[in-house]
Motif scaffolding. Sequence first.
Motif, PDB file in Angstrom:
ATOM      1  N   VAL A   8       3.645 -78.785  52.319  1.00  0.00           N
ATOM      2  CA  VAL A   8       3.475 -77.623  51.352  1.00  0.00           C
ATOM      3  C   VAL A   8       4.823 -76.703  51.577  1.00  0.00           C
ATOM      4  O   VAL A   8       5.098 -76.299  52.425  1.00  0.00           O
ATOM      5  N   PRO A   9       5.637 -76.803  50.359  1.00  0.00           N
ATOM      6  CA  PRO A   9       6.988 -76.052  50.396  1.00  0.00           C
ATOM      7  C   PRO A   9       6.775 -74.514  50.570  1.00  0.00           C
ATOM      8  O   PRO A   9       5.727 -73.757  49.874  1.00  0.00           O
ATOM      9  N   ARG A  10       7.904 -74.126  50.935  1.00  0.00           N
ATOM     10  CA  ARG A  10       8.189 -72.501  51.223  1.00  0.00           C
ATOM     11  C   ARG A  10       9.325 -72.470  50.742  1.00  0.00           C
ATOM     12  O   ARG A  10      10.332 -72.198  51.573  1.00  0.00           O
ATOM     13  N   LEU A  11       9.587 -72.302  49.522  1.00  0.00           N
ATOM     14  CA  LEU A  11      11.099 -72.347  48.817  1.00  0.00           C
ATOM     15  C   LEU A  11      11.817 -70.922  49.314  1.00  0.00           C
ATOM     16  O   LEU A  11      11.225 -69.985  49.406  1.00  0.00           O
ATOM     17  N   SER A  12      13.104 -71.156  49.581  1.00  0.00           N
ATOM     18  CA  SER A  12      13.891 -70.083  49.831  1.00  0.00           C
ATOM     19  C   SER A  12      13.900 -69.020  48.916  1.00  0.00           C
ATOM     20  O   SER A  12      13.601 -67.813  49.441  1.00  0.00           O
ATOM     21  N   LYS A 195       2.507 -83.445  67.864  1.00  0.00           N
ATOM     22  CA  LYS A 195       1.156 -83.574  68.497  1.00  0.00           C
ATOM     23  C   LYS A 195       0.159 -82.857  67.862  1.00  0.00           C
ATOM     24  O   LYS A 195      -0.985 -82.855  68.266  1.00  0.00           O
ATOM     25  N   GLY A 196       0.504 -81.526  67.538  1.00  0.00           N
ATOM     26  CA  GLY A 196      -0.484 -80.670  66.845  1.00  0.00           C
ATOM     27  C   GLY A 196      -1.024 -81.052  65.683  1.00  0.00           C
ATOM     28  O   GLY A 196      -0.799 -82.040  65.050  1.00  0.00           O
ATOM     29  N   SER A 197      -1.851 -80.228  64.987  1.00  0.00           N
ATOM     30  CA  SER A 197      -2.559 -80.426  63.910  1.00  0.00           C
ATOM     31  C   SER A 197      -1.725 -79.708  62.802  1.00  0.00           C
ATOM     32  O   SER A 197      -1.877 -80.103  61.379  1.00  0.00           O
ATOM     33  N   LYS A 198      -0.690 -79.018  62.966  1.00  0.00           N
ATOM     34  CA  LYS A 198       0.278 -78.585  61.761  1.00  0.00           C
ATOM     35  C   LYS A 198       1.741 -78.395  62.573  1.00  0.00           C
ATOM     36  O   LYS A 198       1.761 -78.501  63.838  1.00  0.00           O
ATOM     37  N   GLY A 199       2.509 -78.122  61.521  1.00  0.00           N
ATOM     38  CA  GLY A 199       3.999 -77.838  61.816  1.00  0.00           C
ATOM     39  C   GLY A 199       4.599 -76.965  60.859  1.00  0.00           C
ATOM     40  O   GLY A 199       3.987 -76.857  59.743  1.00  0.00           O
ATOM     41  N   TYR A 200       5.817 -76.560  61.032  1.00  0.00           N
ATOM     42  CA  TYR A 200       6.828 -75.986  60.264  1.00  0.00           C
ATOM     43  C   TYR A 200       8.153 -76.384  60.256  1.00  0.00           C
ATOM     44  O   TYR A 200       8.487 -76.556  61.291  1.00  0.00           O
ATOM     45  N   ILE A 201       8.657 -76.689  59.035  1.00  0.00           N
ATOM     46  CA  ILE A 201      10.136 -76.936  59.006  1.00  0.00           C
ATOM     47  C   ILE A 201      11.040 -76.062  58.231  1.00  0.00           C
ATOM     48  O   ILE A 201      10.363 -75.544  57.324  1.00  0.00           O
ATOM     49  N   HIS A 202      12.167 -75.499  58.885  1.00  0.00           N
ATOM     50  CA  HIS A 202      13.133 -74.746  58.349  1.00  0.00           C
ATOM     51  C   HIS A 202      14.694 -75.232  58.240  1.00  0.00           C
ATOM     52  O   HIS A 202      15.102 -75.665  59.246  1.00  0.00           O
ATOM     53  N   VAL A 203      14.980 -75.171  57.374  1.00  0.00           N
ATOM     54  CA  VAL A 203      16.502 -75.407  57.230  1.00  0.00           C
ATOM     55  C   VAL A 203      17.277 -74.393  57.012  1.00  0.00           C
ATOM     56  O   VAL A 203      16.998 -73.253  56.145  1.00  0.00           O
ATOM     57  N   VAL A 204      18.149 -74.080  58.024  1.00  0.00           N
ATOM     58  CA  VAL A 204      18.960 -72.836  58.333  1.00  0.00           C
ATOM     59  C   VAL A 204      19.920 -72.755  56.971  1.00  0.00           C
ATOM     60  O   VAL A 204      20.679 -73.726  56.615  1.00  0.00           O
ATOM     61  N   THR A 222       9.619 -86.640  55.342  1.00  0.00           N
ATOM     62  CA  THR A 222       8.495 -87.661  54.892  1.00  0.00           C
ATOM     63  C   THR A 222       7.403 -87.656  56.151  1.00  0.00           C
ATOM     64  O   THR A 222       7.607 -87.730  57.276  1.00  0.00           O
ATOM     65  N   GLY A 223       6.149 -87.201  55.864  1.00  0.00           N
ATOM     66  CA  GLY A 223       5.099 -87.401  56.687  1.00  0.00           C
ATOM     67  C   GLY A 223       4.145 -88.768  56.756  1.00  0.00           C
ATOM     68  O   GLY A 223       3.730 -89.135  57.608  1.00  0.00           O
ATOM     69  N   ALA A 224       4.390 -89.621  55.566  1.00  0.00           N
ATOM     70  CA  ALA A 224       3.531 -90.804  55.377  1.00  0.00           C
ATOM     71  C   ALA A 224       4.490 -91.527  54.097  1.00  0.00           C
ATOM     72  O   ALA A 224       4.934 -90.677  53.284  1.00  0.00           O
ATOM     73  N   PRO A 225       3.991 -92.680  53.865  1.00  0.00           N
ATOM     74  CA  PRO A 225       4.589 -93.632  52.499  1.00  0.00           C
ATOM     75  C   PRO A 225       4.041 -92.625  51.475  1.00  0.00           C
ATOM     76  O   PRO A 225       2.713 -92.283  51.331  1.00  0.00           O
ATOM     77  N   GLY A 226       4.798 -91.899  50.632  1.00  0.00           N
ATOM     78  CA  GLY A 226       4.267 -91.245  49.357  1.00  0.00           C
ATOM     79  C   GLY A 226       4.157 -89.789  49.755  1.00  0.00           C
ATOM     80  O   GLY A 226       3.841 -89.052  48.517  1.00  0.00           O
ATOM     81  N   VAL A 227       4.280 -89.412  50.853  1.00  0.00           N
ATOM     82  CA  VAL A 227       4.273 -87.964  51.347  1.00  0.00           C
ATOM     83  C   VAL A 227       5.468 -87.441  51.564  1.00  0.00           C
ATOM     84  O   VAL A 227       5.938 -87.569  52.946  1.00  0.00           O
ATOM     85  N   GLU A 228       6.341 -86.867  50.793  1.00  0.00           N
ATOM     86  CA  GLU A 228       7.711 -86.574  51.016  1.00  0.00           C
ATOM     87  C   GLU A 228       7.917 -85.406  50.109  1.00  0.00           C
ATOM     88  O   GLU A 228       7.430 -85.040  49.206  1.00  0.00           O
ATOM     89  N   MET A 229       9.015 -84.629  50.469  1.00  0.00           N
ATOM     90  CA  MET A 229       9.680 -83.440  49.967  1.00  0.00           C
ATOM     91  C   MET A 229      11.029 -83.296  50.378  1.00  0.00           C
ATOM     92  O   MET A 229      11.514 -83.606  51.223  1.00  0.00           O
ATOM     93  N   GLU A 230      11.956 -82.758  49.173  1.00  0.00           N
ATOM     94  CA  GLU A 230      13.236 -82.357  49.687  1.00  0.00           C
ATOM     95  C   GLU A 230      13.338 -81.034  49.638  1.00  0.00           C
ATOM     96  O   GLU A 230      12.737 -80.190  48.834  1.00  0.00           O
ATOM     97  N   LEU A 231      14.124 -80.762  50.768  1.00  0.00           N
ATOM     98  CA  LEU A 231      14.391 -79.321  51.166  1.00  0.00           C
ATOM     99  C   LEU A 231      15.970 -78.925  51.121  1.00  0.00           C
ATOM    100  O   LEU A 231      16.762 -79.945  51.290  1.00  0.00           O
ATOM    101  N   ARG A 232      16.228 -77.744  50.811  1.00  0.00           N
ATOM    102  CA  ARG A 232      17.727 -77.356  50.937  1.00  0.00           C
ATOM    103  C   ARG A 232      17.840 -76.102  51.967  1.00  0.00           C
ATOM    104  O   ARG A 232      16.604 -75.661  52.340  1.00  0.00           O
ATOM    105  N   GLU A 233      19.026 -75.495  51.997  1.00  0.00           N
ATOM    106  CA  GLU A 233      19.130 -74.592  52.992  1.00  0.00           C
ATOM    107  C   GLU A 233      18.348 -73.370  52.709  1.00  0.00           C
ATOM    108  O   GLU A 233      18.428 -72.769  51.515  1.00  0.00           O
ATOM    109  N   GLY A 234      17.584 -72.935  53.404  1.00  0.00           N
ATOM    110  CA  GLY A 234      16.759 -71.745  53.434  1.00  0.00           C
ATOM    111  C   GLY A 234      15.408 -71.904  53.047  1.00  0.00           C
ATOM    112  O   GLY A 234      14.317 -71.450  53.315  1.00  0.00           O
TER     113      GLY A 234
END
Length: 265
Positions: A8-12, A195-204, A222-234
Amino acid sequence: MGISPKIVPRLSQDRGHANHNWLKTFHTFSFASYQDPQHEQFGSLRVINEDRVLPGTGFGTHSHREFEIFSYVVSGQLEHKDSMGNIEVLKRGDLQLTSAGTGISHSEKTYGSKPVHFLQIWSLPSVQRLQPKYFTRHFTDDEKRDTFVRIVAPVDAEDVLKDSREGAGPAPVQSPLTLYATLLSDGKSLTQSIKGSKGYIHVVQTSGYNTKAATGAAIKVTGAPGVEMELREGDGAYLFFEQGGDLTVENIGDKTAEVLLFDIE
């Protein structure tokens, strides 16, 4: 493993942000005057602020309790002083962690003639009323190049020095989360087990303060085939798994991407 991932995106540009002249800041979660009930916290993760502070200024002495507070320095130098007697100038590659416990006071100010750019991250401890402690770790750019380096880990995790103020390995956090960092070169990809049930990723946001749509370095998550998202800085993204799983991060741009990845139990 029955993986059913979701990203789920959290856009800059959707983050809270403020320009106080001396401070330019972004808030991933509700903080200060920015309040959003949809983004209060995520598991034990409570704050991700991306701050830029001008020389000669900073956060004056103030108090905290019952938070795990860590600073990830991107550029410039940050002077830390606290009520435990710690005085330190932090530079790029430094990871400072203050376990506030029953209460500490500290100040964080720019050191030197250049602005400091750092991420201030807070998490909620699993145990309250602990004795306050302070830790520093240093991770070079070479160490983080094209690999996920574990820079923060639960206090009872493997290879964690629980009491040493300085040392090798991740800083010990009193929260059920692990933080990884990488400098991912263009064309490179990494896969990290969550390992957990959730995570968060951030592009500096290394290319400069930008309140509009994100630009700069680009990654594909990519979390699985077909489950992917592009992110940029922030940009960032919430990651959901049933019982953990693998996350692949690929640099699809033309410049190095500095990425933080949280594994949250």
